[in-house]
Every structure is written in C-alpha cells, then in structure tokens.
Scaffold this motif. Sequence first.
Motif: not given
Length: 333
Positions: A70-75
């Motif tokens: 979900f960190v990748l989704e945030g980016l």
Amino acid sequence: MTGPLLAPGGSVGTRPTGPRGYASPLRAVDRLEVLAREPHPRFVLYKTVDPEDPYMAGHFPGLTLLPAVFVLEGLRQAMTALLGVEEPLNLVEVRSARWLAPMQGGDEVRLDVAAEPLADGLWQLKADGVRQDGTPVAAVKVVLGDRTAAPAGDWPAPRAHGAHGGEAGRFADGVEGPDYARILELLPVRHPMLLVDRVEALEPGRRIVVAKAISGSEPCYQGLDDGLPLSRYMFPRALMLESFGQSSVLLWLCSDASEGVLVAAAFRDCRFHGEVRPGAVLRHEVWIERLMADNVFVSGRTWDGDRCVMTVGSLIGSARPRTQVDRTAVPDT
C-alpha cells in the motif's frame, strides 16, 4: 479521482469518501505537500494507518499493519494527483523496495519523494519513509507510467498450455496442495485481504502455482463512478503483488515450519505488463531461490491466460518475533 486533489497554488484538498475515478484498494494518501515542481517534482505524502480502511480488517486480524504494497499504491495515487492526468498512472517496475519497520494502526507514515522523468513518459520515484517517531520504515524506488507503458527488456513468451506441469494440485513429482480450509489455517489474512483462491501445484521447498480469480465485487471496485472507460477497472498492481506475496508465504509454510510473524522484507526487479481486469484468473508461479534461518528468497511470474503480466526478480520474506512487529506485545519472560 482517488486520493488527494491538488488545489490552485499548490495546496491540497482531499475528496470525501464516495464515488471514485479508478480502481484502488484504499485512499492511500491523507495529505500531500508539494515542495517543488521544477526542475523535477519533490513532495511529501502522509498516510495514517487506519483499521477502518478497506482491506485492513483482513490483514493480520487482531494486529493492524499497513501492507507494504500500500506504500506503492500511495506513490501511484500521489503522482497521479500531482500531474493532474486524466488516466491514472500505474506501477511499471518496482526496482527496489525495502521494508524496515512495521507500520501499525495509528502510525502516521511520512514519505519524502523525489520524481525524475524518464523516456517514453515514464517517471522514476525514490521515496524514503519514516513513522511519526522517526523510525525508518521504507526505502523504495519505482517506475510509474500510463496504461500503455511497459518495462524495458525482454518479456517472457506466452506459456504453452499446461507448462506449469502436471494435473491440478500437483507437479510431476509434487504433493497435494493445501485446500481452501488449510489455506485459511496457514495464512494470517482474511477476506477481503485474502488474495489467493486455490493451490494448483506444489513441490515443497521448490515451487508452487496458485490461482486468484478477480471479481468485479472486489473492494477495489466499490464506489466507482458510473460510465467510466474499461481502463479504469484495471486491477491495482499493488494488489497483484500482494497476491504473489501470499502465494510465496504458502510455499514457505509448506516447506518450512518458521515461527513468528511472516512479513515482506524486500522486493526487487518486479515488472508489470498488460492490463488485468475483472474476469481474469491470475496464476502465480513461485520458486524458492534460497531458504535460510528465518528468511526466504523467492522469484516468479504471474500469468493471465497465456499472457505474462508480472515478473518478480526477488521477494524476500522474513519471520520476525511478534514483539518486533507489534509494539504493544509483551516480551516473553
């Protein structure tokens, strides 16, 4: 549009919960601060880990942890908002991603991000994340692009029918894979975060094939605006990577009796190609490259029919004592 919306003058507003413009697992950005637009964008995004967010209730029940993907989704969401593009950006490559500490319920995660334009409309983002107490939690380098973007380099040829070998649930010299009830016993995730449906083939200590059917009832599709083009129903690639990770955990647990909380420690050289939409059945092929102590190193690829839609150069899983993951846990005495 999902996530933060840039307002005039560089300030940021957030859209209330409701209809959304493209498929996403959750609003992965609470606040976005734009530090610079020229010569290259730099910004800070903030996300508070909220157990009420979609998918979160099923991720480590009883222990609210933000899934690393979900960190990748945030980016992805932040850069889409920053550029103000009509079509959302998508993950094209995860060049490297290290998860350094858990992101637990109530934590506010800050990501400092520098973006650099590449050829063919691609963007490389470098991000370093910390919790509110200053603890580093993530170091990430990804490439984003539009829905037509493809990673550089060779791509696997279409798979021949049955190339994963043997009848369902077996390889040539394999064993019966766990059924759905056993999957629930093994994996520390539940609906809607459980992203594997069936083990099609298994060789403990070596490899596994796991199927995941994508349905239009997935939470990532709920609340979408009516009348959207088909492209907006693209299954989020962060969820595809999470599904691969859960398949890797199944292979690990069928190969080794590791104790502790199993978490993703790092990804490297993950590449995505082609759209995956409702009605697809993903098949993850995972190989163990190395198994040592409390760590497993795997690689693999993911198919939608005869199309290879993702390759994973390396995923590192780690088994950590609960006290290293849950800061409220009481150490054994």
